[in-house]
Design a protein around this motif. Structure first.
Motif, short mmCIF file in Angstrom:
data_model
loop_
_atom_site.label_atom_id
_atom_site.label_comp_id
_atom_site.label_asym_id
_atom_site.label_seq_id
_atom_site.Cartn_x
_atom_site.Cartn_y
_atom_site.Cartn_z
N ALA A 1 -0.59 10.89 2.49
CA ALA A 1 -0.88 9.58 1.90
C ALA A 1 -0.12 8.46 2.58
CB ALA A 1 -0.57 9.59 0.40
N ILE A 2 1.09 8.74 3.07
CA ILE A 2 1.91 7.69 3.67
C ILE A 2 1.88 7.73 5.20
CG2 ILE A 2 3.44 7.45 1.69
CD1 ILE A 2 5.52 9.13 3.23
N LEU B 1 2.06 13.88 -0.36
CA LEU B 1 2.57 12.54 -0.12
C LEU B 1 2.62 12.23 1.37
CD1 LEU B 1 3.79 9.90 -1.16
CD2 LEU B 1 6.01 11.02 -1.17
N GLN C 1 0.83 -1.20 0.00
CA GLN C 1 0.00 0.00 0.00
C GLN C 1 0.86 1.26 0.00
OE1 GLN C 1 -2.82 1.07 -0.63
NE2 GLN C 1 -2.89 3.06 0.35
N THR D 1 -3.67 7.47 7.58
CA THR D 1 -4.23 7.19 6.26
C THR D 1 -4.11 5.71 5.90
OG1 THR D 1 -3.65 9.42 5.57
CG2 THR D 1 -4.14 7.85 3.82
N THR D 2 -2.99 5.12 6.27
CA THR D 2 -2.78 3.69 5.99
C THR D 2 -3.76 2.85 6.79
OG1 THR D 2 -0.45 4.12 5.53
CG2 THR D 2 -1.09 1.84 5.93
N TYR E 1 -7.11 3.02 5.19
CA TYR E 1 -7.16 2.20 3.98
C TYR E 1 -7.54 0.76 4.33
CZ TYR E 1 -5.72 -0.45 -0.10
OH TYR E 1 -5.71 -1.31 -1.16
N ASP F 1 1.65 6.43 -7.00
CA ASP F 1 0.55 7.35 -7.34
C ASP F 1 1.00 8.80 -7.26
OD1 ASP F 1 -1.10 5.18 -7.71
OD2 ASP F 1 -2.22 5.44 -5.84
N ARG G 1 2.41 1.76 -3.35
CA ARG G 1 1.39 2.29 -4.27
C ARG G 1 1.21 3.79 -4.08
NH1 ARG G 1 -3.91 1.74 -2.78
NH2 ARG G 1 -4.78 3.50 -3.84
N CYS G 2 1.26 4.26 -2.84
CA CYS G 2 1.13 5.69 -2.57
C CYS G 2 2.27 6.47 -3.21
CB CYS G 2 1.11 5.95 -1.06
SG CYS G 2 -0.40 5.40 -0.24
#
Length: 110
Positions: A36-37, A33, A16, A41-42, A45, A23, A19-20
């Motif tokens: 997202a990381i 970013l 995951q 957020t993880t 997900y 993306d 992928r971040c």
């Protein structure tokens, strides 16, 4: 299909996060970013709280920060092999500047 594989949970977290990074690199928008990381957020997900994510990783003798560091190392090595400059690598790896990237690389004996 991602959850039906024989991968461990820590491998799924690593996937995951990777992928971040991909993306972010491919996006033309200014997606942040760092958000997202993040652990929060993880965990979202995977539809769990941050504490549950931490517990699941601890059972596998790892932590979110260790996984994130490993993914970042792979990203840095990839971008170095592509001949990118340190400022671009810092940005693409989720660091605020080259100094932060340098400290990370020193800490990881890169």
């Amino acid at each position: 299909s991602l959850f039906n594989s024989q991968s461990s949970f820590s491998e799924l977290v690593q996937l995951q996060l990777t992928r971040c990074f991909i993306d972010f690199q491919e996006s033309k928008t200014g997606n942040d970013l760092k958000d997202a990381i993040s652990l929060k957020t993880t965990a979202a997900y995977f539809c769990m709280t941050t504490r549950t994510l931490q517990r699941k990783l601890k059972v596998q003798d790892t932590s979110f920060s260790v996984i994130l560091d490993n993914v970042r190392i792979k990203q840095i090595n990839f971008h170095l092999s592509q001949g990118k400059d340190l400022f671009d690598i810092a940005t693409l790896s989720g660091f605020s500047d080259g100094v932060s990237l340098g400290r990370f690389m020193k800490r990881c004996n890169m």
